[in-house]
Scaffold this motif. Structure first.
Motif, short mmCIF file in Angstrom:
data_model
loop_
_atom_site.label_atom_id
_atom_site.label_comp_id
_atom_site.label_asym_id
_atom_site.label_seq_id
_atom_site.Cartn_x
_atom_site.Cartn_y
_atom_site.Cartn_z
N MET A 95 3.20 0.17 0.35
CA MET A 95 1.94 0.89 0.29
C MET A 95 1.07 0.62 1.52
N ARG A 96 1.10 -0.65 1.98
CA ARG A 96 0.30 -0.99 3.15
C ARG A 96 0.80 -0.26 4.39
N GLN A 97 2.08 -0.09 4.49
CA GLN A 97 2.63 0.62 5.64
C GLN A 97 2.19 2.08 5.64
N ILE A 98 2.14 2.69 4.52
CA ILE A 98 1.69 4.09 4.42
C ILE A 98 0.23 4.20 4.84
N ILE A 99 -0.58 3.26 4.38
CA ILE A 99 -2.00 3.28 4.74
C ILE A 99 -2.17 3.05 6.24
#
Length: 164
Positions: A1-5
């Motif tokens: 999820m952090r990578q997408i953000i």
């Protein structure tokens, strides 16, 4: 999820940088054309003020002489040459001087009047705008071929140096 953000933030940051470049590319031609308009307007006002002063001096000094020929038609060529010499226009513009006999004081229906006739000096300055044609990114700057400045002065042909 952090990578997408992070990707979303990274893409969003790139879009803002590109947006400023697009805004600059869109606004720069408009700003350039507006600056040319302001430059030509300032030059017109500057030359107009110099022209008014030179016309006044030339007409009073040269256009109102005591000779019989000057009393009949005025002296437009001497006035024009003095104005051109003092302004030093070169390719910027051209000067034209006309003299007309006017009788502003008499009623149009009278055939004879004791009131004096005056000479109307009409000095015309035609200024060529710079540049004459300019196109950048679809924005066109195409001013008229000449900007005209007129100066009128009424003088008494029988009394040297008298301005009416």
């Amino acid at each position: 999820m952090r990578q997408i953000i992070r990707r979303f933030i990274h893409i969003w940051a790139r879009q803002n940088n590109a947006q400023m470049s697009v805004e600059l590319a869109v606004l720069m031609p408009v700003v350039l054309v507006m600056s040319l308009v302001v430059y030509n307007l300032a030059r017109y006002l500057e030359l107009g003020m110099k022209f008014s002063a030179e016309c006044s001096h030339a007409i009073v000094n040269l256009g109102t002489t005591g000779t019989l020929a000057a009393q009949q038609i005025g002296n437009p060529m001497a006035v024009q040459q003095a104005i051109e010499k003092n302004l030093q226009l070169k390719d910027v513009g051209e000067v034209e001087v006309q003299v007309r006999e006017r009788n502003h004081f008499a009623v149009k229906t009278t055939t004879f009047s004791f009131l004096p006739k005056v000479h109307e000096y009409l000095c015309i300055l035609r200024i060529k705008p710079w540049p004459s044609h300019f196109v950048i990114a679809g924005i066109t700057f195409s001013p008229p071929p000449f900007m005209t400045y007129e100066y009128r002065l009424y003088v008494d042909p029988y009394r040297s140096g008298v301005v009416v």
